[in-house]
Each structure stands twice: as structure tokens, then as C-alpha cells.
Design a protein around this motif. Structure first.
Motif, PDB file in Angstrom:
ATOM      1  N   UNK A   1       0.783  -1.256  -0.107  1.00  0.00           N
ATOM      2  CA  UNK A   1       0.122  -0.027   0.115  1.00  0.00           C
ATOM      3  C   UNK A   1       0.982   1.385  -0.063  1.00  0.00           C
ATOM      4  N   UNK A   2       1.873   1.247   0.761  1.00  0.00           N
ATOM      5  CA  UNK A   2       2.909   2.390   0.774  1.00  0.00           C
ATOM      6  C   UNK A   2       3.420   2.546  -0.624  1.00  0.00           C
ATOM      7  N   UNK A   3       3.882   1.692  -1.031  1.00  0.00           N
ATOM      8  CA  UNK A   3       4.380   1.507  -2.664  1.00  0.00           C
ATOM      9  C   UNK A   3       3.343   2.253  -3.565  1.00  0.00           C
ATOM     10  N   UNK A   4       2.399   1.628  -3.482  1.00  0.00           N
ATOM     11  CA  UNK A   4       1.268   2.113  -4.472  1.00  0.00           C
ATOM     12  C   UNK A   4       1.127   3.520  -4.236  1.00  0.00           C
ATOM     13  N   UNK A   5       0.970   4.114  -2.908  1.00  0.00           N
ATOM     14  CA  UNK A   5       0.789   5.436  -2.564  1.00  0.00           C
ATOM     15  C   UNK A   5       1.840   6.475  -3.125  1.00  0.00           C
ATOM     16  N   UNK A   6       3.239   5.876  -3.145  1.00  0.00           N
ATOM     17  CA  UNK A   6       4.256   6.641  -3.566  1.00  0.00           C
ATOM     18  C   UNK A   6       4.114   6.648  -5.035  1.00  0.00           C
ATOM     19  N   UNK A   7       3.797   5.590  -5.750  1.00  0.00           N
ATOM     20  CA  UNK A   7       3.855   5.875  -7.082  1.00  0.00           C
ATOM     21  C   UNK A   7       2.667   6.612  -7.694  1.00  0.00           C
ATOM     22  N   UNK A   8       1.439   6.551  -6.909  1.00  0.00           N
ATOM     23  CA  UNK A   8       0.348   7.335  -7.198  1.00  0.00           C
ATOM     24  C   UNK A   8       0.646   8.780  -6.925  1.00  0.00           C
ATOM     25  N   UNK A   9       1.568   9.279  -6.130  1.00  0.00           N
ATOM     26  CA  UNK A   9       1.970  10.447  -5.735  1.00  0.00           C
ATOM     27  C   UNK A   9       2.753  10.977  -6.894  1.00  0.00           C
ATOM     28  N   UNK A  10       3.723  10.199  -7.473  1.00  0.00           N
ATOM     29  CA  UNK A  10       4.530  10.311  -8.407  1.00  0.00           C
ATOM     30  C   UNK A  10       3.709  10.774  -9.622  1.00  0.00           C
ATOM     31  N   UNK A  11       3.006   9.869  -9.953  1.00  0.00           N
ATOM     32  CA  UNK A  11       2.317  10.076 -11.275  1.00  0.00           C
ATOM     33  C   UNK A  11       1.190  11.470 -11.261  1.00  0.00           C
ATOM     34  N   UNK A  12       1.025  11.736 -10.176  1.00  0.00           N
ATOM     35  CA  UNK A  12       0.046  12.761 -10.068  1.00  0.00           C
ATOM     36  C   UNK A  12       0.940  14.138 -10.312  1.00  0.00           C
ATOM     37  N   UNK A  13       2.251  14.142  -9.690  1.00  0.00           N
ATOM     38  CA  UNK A  13       3.131  15.104 -10.092  1.00  0.00           C
ATOM     39  C   UNK A  13       3.407  15.302 -11.383  1.00  0.00           C
ATOM     40  N   UNK A  14       3.908  13.985 -11.930  1.00  0.00           N
ATOM     41  CA  UNK A  14       4.305  14.136 -13.229  1.00  0.00           C
ATOM     42  C   UNK A  14       2.905  14.565 -14.271  1.00  0.00           C
ATOM     43  N   UNK A  15       1.858  14.310 -13.881  1.00  0.00           N
ATOM     44  CA  UNK A  15       0.564  14.934 -14.711  1.00  0.00           C
ATOM     45  C   UNK A  15       0.599  16.630 -14.558  1.00  0.00           C
ATOM     46  N   UNK A  16       0.614  17.010 -13.306  1.00  0.00           N
ATOM     47  CA  UNK A  16       0.858  18.221 -13.022  1.00  0.00           C
ATOM     48  C   UNK A  16       1.693  18.865 -13.785  1.00  0.00           C
ATOM     49  N   UNK A  17       3.139  18.546 -13.662  1.00  0.00           N
ATOM     50  CA  UNK A  17       4.263  18.791 -14.773  1.00  0.00           C
ATOM     51  C   UNK A  17       3.767  19.070 -15.908  1.00  0.00           C
ATOM     52  N   UNK A  18       3.196  17.959 -16.564  1.00  0.00           N
ATOM     53  CA  UNK A  18       2.885  18.092 -17.985  1.00  0.00           C
ATOM     54  C   UNK A  18       1.854  18.946 -18.316  1.00  0.00           C
TER      55      UNK A  18
ATOM     56  N   UNK B   1       1.261  21.813 -16.835  1.00  0.00           N
ATOM     57  CA  UNK B   1       1.715  23.107 -16.563  1.00  0.00           C
ATOM     58  C   UNK B   1       3.016  23.105 -17.873  1.00  0.00           C
ATOM     59  N   UNK B   2       3.142  22.363 -18.428  1.00  0.00           N
ATOM     60  CA  UNK B   2       4.497  22.557 -19.696  1.00  0.00           C
ATOM     61  C   UNK B   2       5.903  22.568 -18.965  1.00  0.00           C
ATOM     62  N   UNK B   3       5.897  22.024 -17.846  1.00  0.00           N
ATOM     63  CA  UNK B   3       7.367  21.765 -16.966  1.00  0.00           C
ATOM     64  C   UNK B   3       7.902  20.466 -17.485  1.00  0.00           C
ATOM     65  N   UNK B   4       8.095  20.137 -18.616  1.00  0.00           N
ATOM     66  CA  UNK B   4       8.825  19.428 -19.268  1.00  0.00           C
ATOM     67  C   UNK B   4       9.722  19.576 -20.522  1.00  0.00           C
ATOM     68  N   UNK B   5      10.564  18.826 -20.639  1.00  0.00           N
ATOM     69  CA  UNK B   5      11.292  18.782 -21.807  1.00  0.00           C
ATOM     70  C   UNK B   5      11.507  17.553 -22.801  1.00  0.00           C
ATOM     71  N   UNK B   6      11.649  17.713 -23.881  1.00  0.00           N
ATOM     72  CA  UNK B   6      11.864  16.552 -24.685  1.00  0.00           C
ATOM     73  C   UNK B   6      12.988  15.827 -24.501  1.00  0.00           C
ATOM     74  N   UNK B   7      13.201  14.414 -25.043  1.00  0.00           N
ATOM     75  CA  UNK B   7      14.501  13.729 -24.805  1.00  0.00           C
ATOM     76  C   UNK B   7      15.540  14.367 -25.616  1.00  0.00           C
ATOM     77  N   UNK B   8      15.244  14.921 -26.861  1.00  0.00           N
ATOM     78  CA  UNK B   8      16.494  15.366 -27.418  1.00  0.00           C
ATOM     79  C   UNK B   8      17.135  16.771 -26.801  1.00  0.00           C
ATOM     80  N   UNK B   9      16.150  17.565 -26.232  1.00  0.00           N
ATOM     81  CA  UNK B   9      16.687  18.615 -25.613  1.00  0.00           C
ATOM     82  C   UNK B   9      17.630  18.125 -24.166  1.00  0.00           C
ATOM     83  N   UNK B  10      16.994  17.001 -23.375  1.00  0.00           N
ATOM     84  CA  UNK B  10      17.484  16.648 -22.158  1.00  0.00           C
ATOM     85  C   UNK B  10      18.926  15.914 -22.772  1.00  0.00           C
ATOM     86  N   UNK B  11      19.039  15.293 -23.528  1.00  0.00           N
ATOM     87  CA  UNK B  11      20.379  14.537 -23.947  1.00  0.00           C
ATOM     88  C   UNK B  11      21.506  15.399 -24.308  1.00  0.00           C
TER      89      UNK B  11
END
Length: 88
Positions: free
Chosen positions: A50-67, A69-79
Motif C-alpha cells: 500500500x505504501x509503494x502504491x501510494x508513492x507511485x500514485x503520488x509521483x504519477x500525479x506530480x508528473x501529470x501536473x508537470x505535464x 503546466x508545461x514543465x517538461x522537456x523532450x528527450x532530444x533537449x535533455x540528452x
């Protein structure tokens, strides 16, 4: 429901282990105060999952929020930035 037992009941390890397996949660007291909380291995495994699932869900929610809000970069820029930073 949690069962409370005095610390001296832990001396008979076989009986104490059977009690924990049967009751799922046992609180061991010393001088009238909580000293140790014991749970069965199955219950502990479920709690860890349950703790692992909650941690994963929290990270997914953060990733969706970043996405959204446009707070991301594509792979080519990152590399390219990593290569430039490390001289690769």
C-alpha cells in the motif's frame, strides 16, 4: 482489533508467534506503556504494498501536473544538455 499483552508474554516465542499470526496485530506493553507493536508478515507485506502504491500514485500525479503546466522537456533537449554539461 489490537490485542495488548505484557512483555513477559514474549518469553514463550512459539505461543507469542501464534498469537500474532492469529490476531494480526499485537501491542506489547512494558510498565503499562506501549513498547512494541507486532504484526503478521502477511499484514506487513500488505502494508508495504500500500505504501509503494501510494508513492507511485503520488509521483504519477506530480508528473501529470508537470505535464499540464508545461514543465517538461523532450528527450532530444535533455540528452543535448547532458552531453554539453559532461562534454560528451
Amino acid at each position: 482489533m489490537t490485542v495488548c499483552v505484557p512483555v513477559r508474554d514474549m518469553k514463550d516465542t512459539a505461543a507469542f508467534t501464534a498469537l500474532v499470526d492469529r490476531e494480526q496485530e499485537v501491542t506489547v506493553t512494558k510498565n503499562g506503556y506501549d513498547a512494541i507493536h507486532c504484526m503478521s508478515s502477511d499484514r506487513y507485506r500488505i502494508m508495504q504494498e500500500e505504501v509503494a502504491k501510494a508513492r507511485l500514485l503520488s509521483r504519477l500525479m506530480l508528473a501529470e501536473s508537470e505535464l499540464s503546466n508545461g514543465e517538461y522537456g523532450d528527450y532530444d533537449e535533455f540528452s543535448a544538455s547532458v552531453r554539453k554539461q559532461h562534454g560528451l
